[in-house]
Design an enzyme around this catalytic site. Structure first.
Site, PDB file in Angstrom:
ATOM      1  N   ASP A  49       0.876  -1.181   0.000  1.00 28.66           N
ATOM      2  CA  ASP A  49       0.000   0.000   0.000  1.00 28.66           C
ATOM      3  C   ASP A  49       0.909   1.225   0.000  1.00 28.66           C
ATOM      4  OD1 ASP A  49      -2.226   1.775   0.494  1.00 28.66           O
ATOM      5  OD2 ASP A  49      -3.289   0.079   1.398  1.00 28.66           O
ATOM      6  N   ARG A  96       1.073 -28.550   3.457  1.00 30.07           N
ATOM      7  CA  ARG A  96       0.276 -29.778   3.373  1.00 30.07           C
ATOM      8  C   ARG A  96       1.019 -31.094   3.610  1.00 30.07           C
ATOM      9  NH1 ARG A  96      -2.042 -27.637  -2.107  1.00 30.07           N
ATOM     10  NH2 ARG A  96       0.030 -26.722  -1.945  1.00 30.07           N
TER      11      ARG A  96
HETATM   12  O1  C5P Z   1       1.063 -26.757   1.393  1.00 31.62           O
HETATM   13  P1  C5P Z   1       2.319 -26.149   0.830  1.00 31.62           P
HETATM   14  O2  C5P Z   1       3.585 -26.762   1.384  1.00 31.62           O
HETATM   15  O3  C5P Z   1       2.321 -26.082  -0.670  1.00 31.62           O
HETATM   16  O4  C5P Z   1       2.262 -24.651   1.395  1.00 31.62           O
HETATM   17  C1  C5P Z   1       3.160 -23.660   1.027  1.00 31.62           C
HETATM   18  C2  C5P Z   1       2.815 -22.363   1.682  1.00 31.62           C
HETATM   19  O5  C5P Z   1       3.654 -21.350   1.157  1.00 31.62           O
HETATM   20  C3  C5P Z   1       1.375 -21.894   1.459  1.00 31.62           C
HETATM   21  O6  C5P Z   1       0.959 -21.175   2.634  1.00 31.62           O
HETATM   22  C4  C5P Z   1       1.479 -20.951   0.277  1.00 31.62           C
HETATM   23  O7  C5P Z   1       0.520 -19.930   0.294  1.00 31.62           O
HETATM   24  C5  C5P Z   1       2.879 -20.348   0.501  1.00 31.62           C
HETATM   25  N1  C5P Z   1       3.542 -19.886  -0.720  1.00 31.62           N
HETATM   26  C6  C5P Z   1       3.782 -20.700  -1.822  1.00 31.62           C
HETATM   27  N2  C5P Z   1       4.405 -20.200  -2.932  1.00 31.62           N
HETATM   28  C7  C5P Z   1       4.799 -18.941  -2.960  1.00 31.62           C
HETATM   29  C8  C5P Z   1       4.596 -18.095  -1.869  1.00 31.62           C
HETATM   30  C9  C5P Z   1       3.954 -18.628  -0.750  1.00 31.62           C
HETATM   31  O8  C5P Z   1       3.434 -21.871  -1.807  1.00 31.62           O
HETATM   32  N3  C5P Z   1       5.429 -18.493  -4.022  1.00 31.62           N
END
Ligand code: C5P
Length: 238
Positions: free
Chosen positions: A64, A209
Site C-alpha cells: 500500500d 500440506r
Molecule cells: O502446502 P504447501 O507446502 O504447498 O504450502 C506452502 C505455503 O507457502 C502456502 O501457505 C502458500 O501460500 C505459501 N507460498 C507458496 N508459494 C509462494 C509463496 C507462498 O506456496 N510463491
C-alpha cells in the site's frame, strides 16, 4: 540449533489450527499464518500461539502507500510476531517506511520482501509493462529490498541458489514449495527437497500440506528436521 522449518498453518478455523498445533512444541518449528487463517479468525490466534511459545511468521504481504504500510507493520509488530513481509514492488520508499516503523521495537520483527509471485510468467510481466524476465526482476527487487533495509526475501526454490550468490550470506532466504522425497507435489510445480533447499543456501523452508495433511505429522516433522540438521552439519564440515 533452532529449527529451520516453518509450518504453513493453512487452516480455515481456529479450532482446527489449534488441534494441530497442540501436538507440537515450539522447538519443532516456527509457524506461518497466512490470509486464510488470519481473515477467518483474526489476530487472537497470533496471540494464542505466541503465548504457547511459537515464533510466528505473519504472511500477509503488505502492499500500500508508505504511510499505511508503516502503520500496519507497527500493528503487526505490537502482536510480537517474529517475521512479516511486504511486496517489494511497493517500491523503496514503502519498504524503507516499513523498516523505519519497525526500528522502534525492542524485539524488532524480521521484515522480508515478496518479489515476483511464482504464479507470474514472463508474458504476464510484459502485460504489466515490466520488460524483464521474472528471474531478472526477482534479482532487481532483491537488491532494492536490501538497499531499503529489509532482512531478506521469500523466494522460490528455483531462485534460491542465484539469490544466495547475488545477495551474500546475511540476506535471509525463505522458501516454500518444499516437498520431502516421496511426498505428493500437489499443486506446486517446481519443488525442492529440504536437503536441496539447504544446499542452495535457504535459511528457512516453508512446508504446509505434506505436514498438515499427513496421517503422521509428528513423524514427518521429525524426519524433515533430521534432514535439515544433517545437511547443515554436512555443509559446515566442508
Ligand atoms: O502446502 P504447501 O507446502 O504447498 O504450502 C506452502 C505455503 O507457502 C502456502 O501457505 C502458500 O501460500 C505459501 N507460498 C507458496 N508459494 C509462494 C509463496 C507462498 O506456496 N510463491
Amino acid at each position: 540449533m533452532s529449527s529451520k522449518l516453518i509450518i504453513a498453518l493453512d487452516f480455515p478455523e481456529a479450532n482446527k489450527a489449534m488441534q494441530f498445533v497442540n501436538q507440537l512444541s515450539p522447538s519443532d518449528c516456527k509457524l506461518k499464518i497466512g490470509f486464510e487463517l488470519f481473515i477467518s479468525v483474526g489476530p487472537e490466534i497470533v496471540r494464542q500461539l505466541i503465548e504457547k511459545g511459537f515464533d510466528i511468521f505473519l504472511d500477509l504481504k503488505f502492499h500500500d502507500i508508505p504511510n499505511t504500510v508503516a502503520s500496519v507493520c507497527k500493528a503487526a509488530a505490537k502482536l510480537d510476531v517474529w517475521m512479516m513481509n511486504v511486496h517489494a514492488s511497493g517500491g523503496s520508499e514503502m519498504m524503507s517506511a516499513a523498516v523505519e516503523a519497525l526500528n522502534g521495537f525492542e524485539q524488532r520483527p524480521k521484515l522480508i520482501a515478496v518479489s515476483v509471485l511464482t504464479s507470474m510468467t514472463d508474458d504476464q510481466l510484459q502485460q504489466l509493462g515490466v520488460n524483464a524476465t521474472a528471474k531478472n526482476q526477482v534479482a532487481r527487487l532483491a537488491k532494492l529490498a536490501e538497499q531499503s533495509g529489509l532482512d531478506g526475501m521469500v523466494c522460490s526454490a528455483k531462485e534460491a541458489l542465484l539469490l544466495r550468490q547475488l545477495m551474500g550470506e546475511n540476506f535471509l532466504l525463505v522458501t516454500p514449495g518444499i516437498r520431502p522425497l516421496g511426498v505428493d507435489k500437489g499443486d506446486q510445480s517446481r519443488v525442492m527437497t529440504p536437503s536441496e533447499a539447504i544446499k542452495a543456501g535457504v535459511d528457512y523452508i516453508v512446508v504446509g500440506r505434506p505436514i498438515t495433511q499427513s496421517n503422521q505429522p509428528l513423524q514427518m516433522i521429525a524426519e524433515i528436521n533430521a534432514e535439515l540438521i544433517e545437511t547443515s552439519l554436512g555443509l559446515n564440515n566442508i
